[in-house]
Write a protein that holds these residues in place. Structure first.
Motif, PDB file in Angstrom:
ATOM      1  N   THR A 222       1.956  -1.492  -6.695  1.00 17.43           N
ATOM      2  CA  THR A 222       2.224  -1.416  -8.136  1.00 17.43           C
ATOM      3  C   THR A 222       3.426  -0.523  -8.362  1.00 17.43           C
ATOM      4  O   THR A 222       3.512   0.577  -7.813  1.00 17.43           O
ATOM      5  CB  THR A 222       1.022  -0.826  -8.890  1.00 17.43           C
ATOM      6  OG1 THR A 222       0.692   0.450  -8.329  1.00 17.43           O
ATOM      7  CG2 THR A 222      -0.191  -1.726  -8.806  1.00 17.43           C
ATOM      8  N   SER A 286      -5.663  -8.251 -11.168  1.00 19.11           N
ATOM      9  CA  SER A 286      -4.970  -7.440 -10.170  1.00 19.11           C
ATOM     10  C   SER A 286      -5.284  -7.940  -8.767  1.00 19.11           C
ATOM     11  O   SER A 286      -6.406  -8.402  -8.504  1.00 19.11           O
ATOM     12  CB  SER A 286      -5.415  -5.977 -10.306  1.00 19.11           C
ATOM     13  OG  SER A 286      -5.127  -5.246  -9.126  1.00 19.11           O
ATOM     14  N   THR A 341      -7.920  -0.932  -9.436  1.00 17.63           N
ATOM     15  CA  THR A 341      -6.544  -0.609  -9.843  1.00 17.63           C
ATOM     16  C   THR A 341      -6.495   0.709 -10.601  1.00 17.63           C
ATOM     17  O   THR A 341      -5.610   1.545 -10.374  1.00 17.63           O
ATOM     18  CB  THR A 341      -5.968  -1.745 -10.693  1.00 17.63           C
ATOM     19  OG1 THR A 341      -6.005  -2.959  -9.937  1.00 17.63           O
ATOM     20  CG2 THR A 341      -4.530  -1.462 -11.085  1.00 17.63           C
TER      21      THR A 341
END
Length: 381
Positions: A222, A286, A341
């Motif tokens: 990310t 995600s 996440t």
């Protein structure tokens, strides 16, 4: 040439669409698969196949070749630098596949397509859907070149930006993550396990490091704004900031790289009359936990059984049951990936507390077992 009529028209020839086509073909149904790409997508965005998916693919005759060509990763770990916070072993799971299979999506699609062709099927390319209408007896799909196909049922397996979903007016509720995701397959040396999938937590964001069969490693991270094509220096910086500390990882080559933005969304419905949805057309989330492609393939297996029963008996209850069963699963998967996440990207101030709590939980066998069942997909049996 497209046929003018078919039992089931499948829009999209990714893993979900191909799995569905194999399932229906094995059940003796006439299936037409179309895709808007001239050739199959030869990138490798999804690289994780879990135990439950391998179980469900076994009757379709594709699990064997996949298992032969992939890496059997028997452990998943969550780490903060060199510190293992949560080890998740798969070896004691009650399955013939007590591991995560690491295999590129391109290879998975090749195996699925080869099986479909061996059964007498094919994928018609490139055909772009431009219109979709339906009545009580079936649905008619119109394509950009003016051709059309009449089907008893149409399935949209055409991804997050599904034209089928849009044509039926089904909503796609959810939102987007503020971050973007960087994806790269790299050659490297140093302190990462060769047969283990690792999720590294870092204040800068998460990074997943996983081995692939050709000796490369899949890197997923990310970032605020990912480059379109990450280079060696960029991936090296990601791993220096987020990966192991003691044994430095050295990136020598980026074989392939890309970027994408991730949403967390679930379609408001899986069915509208003679049109059904599966895969990324109904759920996106995600990549943490590697559940996306697996959930889509499992959709396809369940939908194949439901469609075959409906087409045999004329009773549409199995289709409603498919929608009723699979939507809660998608909601669970989206929520689980979201939790991972959020844990991974927790602020620096909360990081020590998170680490202590996770390490305490990891000492409890029920916690490790529950996480293994969730990641492997066996929880959805």
């Amino acid at each position: 040439m497209l046929p003018t009529a078919t039992d089931v028209l499948v829009i999209g020839a990714g893993p979900t669409g191909l799995t569905l086509a194999i399932s229906l073909t094995l059940k003796g149904l006439d299936v037409t698969v179309v895709d808007n790409q001239a050739e199959g997508d030869n990138t490798s965005r999804a690289a994780v196949v879990h135990a439950r998916t391998l179980e469900q693919l076994e009757p379709l005759g594709v699990t064997g070749p996949m298992v032969e060509r992939g890496i059997h990763a028997r452990r998943f770990t969550i780490r903060d630098g060199d510190r293992v916070l949560v080890p998740v072993p798969f070896g004691n799971l009650p399955t013939d596949y007590p591991y995560t299979l690491m295999i590129s999506q391109a290879e998975t699609e090749r195996i699925l397509l080869d099986r479909l062709v061996a059964l007498g099927g094919r994928v018609a390319r490139p055909y772009t859907l431009s219109g979709l209408s339906q009545d009580g007896a079936g649905a008619t799909a119109v394509f950009a070149d003016g051709s059309s196909v009449r089907a008893r049922y149409v399935v949209g397996a055409d991804g997050m930006h599904s034209t089928v979903r849009e044509q039926t007016g089904i909503g796609f509720s959810g939102a987007s993550y503020p971050e973007s995701f960087s994806l790269a397959d790299v050659r490297l040396s140093g302190g990462v396990p060769g047969e283990e999938v690792v999720l590294y937590f870092s204040p800068a964001g998460l990074v997943v490091v996983a081995p692939l069969p050709d000796g490369t490693f899949r890197i997923v991270a990310t970032v605020d704004e990912a480059p379109h094509e990450p280079d060696v220096a960029y991936v090296q910086r990601l791993l220096d900031e987020r990966g192991p500390r003691r044994d430095k990882v050295v990136v020598s080559e980026v074989v392939w790289g890309s970027r994408f933005r991730v949403h967390h969304r679930v379609a408001d419905a899986y069915r509208s009359g003679r049109v059904l949805l599966a895969g990324d057309a109904v759920h996106v989330h995600s990549p943490a936990g590697g559940q996306g492609m697996n959930t889509g393939i499992q959709d396809a297996v369940e939908l194949g059984t439901a469609l075959a029963e409906t087409l045999r008996t004329g009773d549409e209850a199995p289709l409603d049951a498919y929608a009723a069963a699979r939507r809660p699963v998608a909601q669970e998967v989206v929520a689980f990936a979201g939790r991972l996440t959020r844990l991974a990207t927790m602020s620096r101030a909360l990081r020590p507390v998170r680490n202590v709590v996770l390490r305490l939980l990891a000492t409890l066998p029920p916690f490790r077992r529950a996480l293994a069942w969730r990641l492997s997909g066996l929880v959805y049996r």
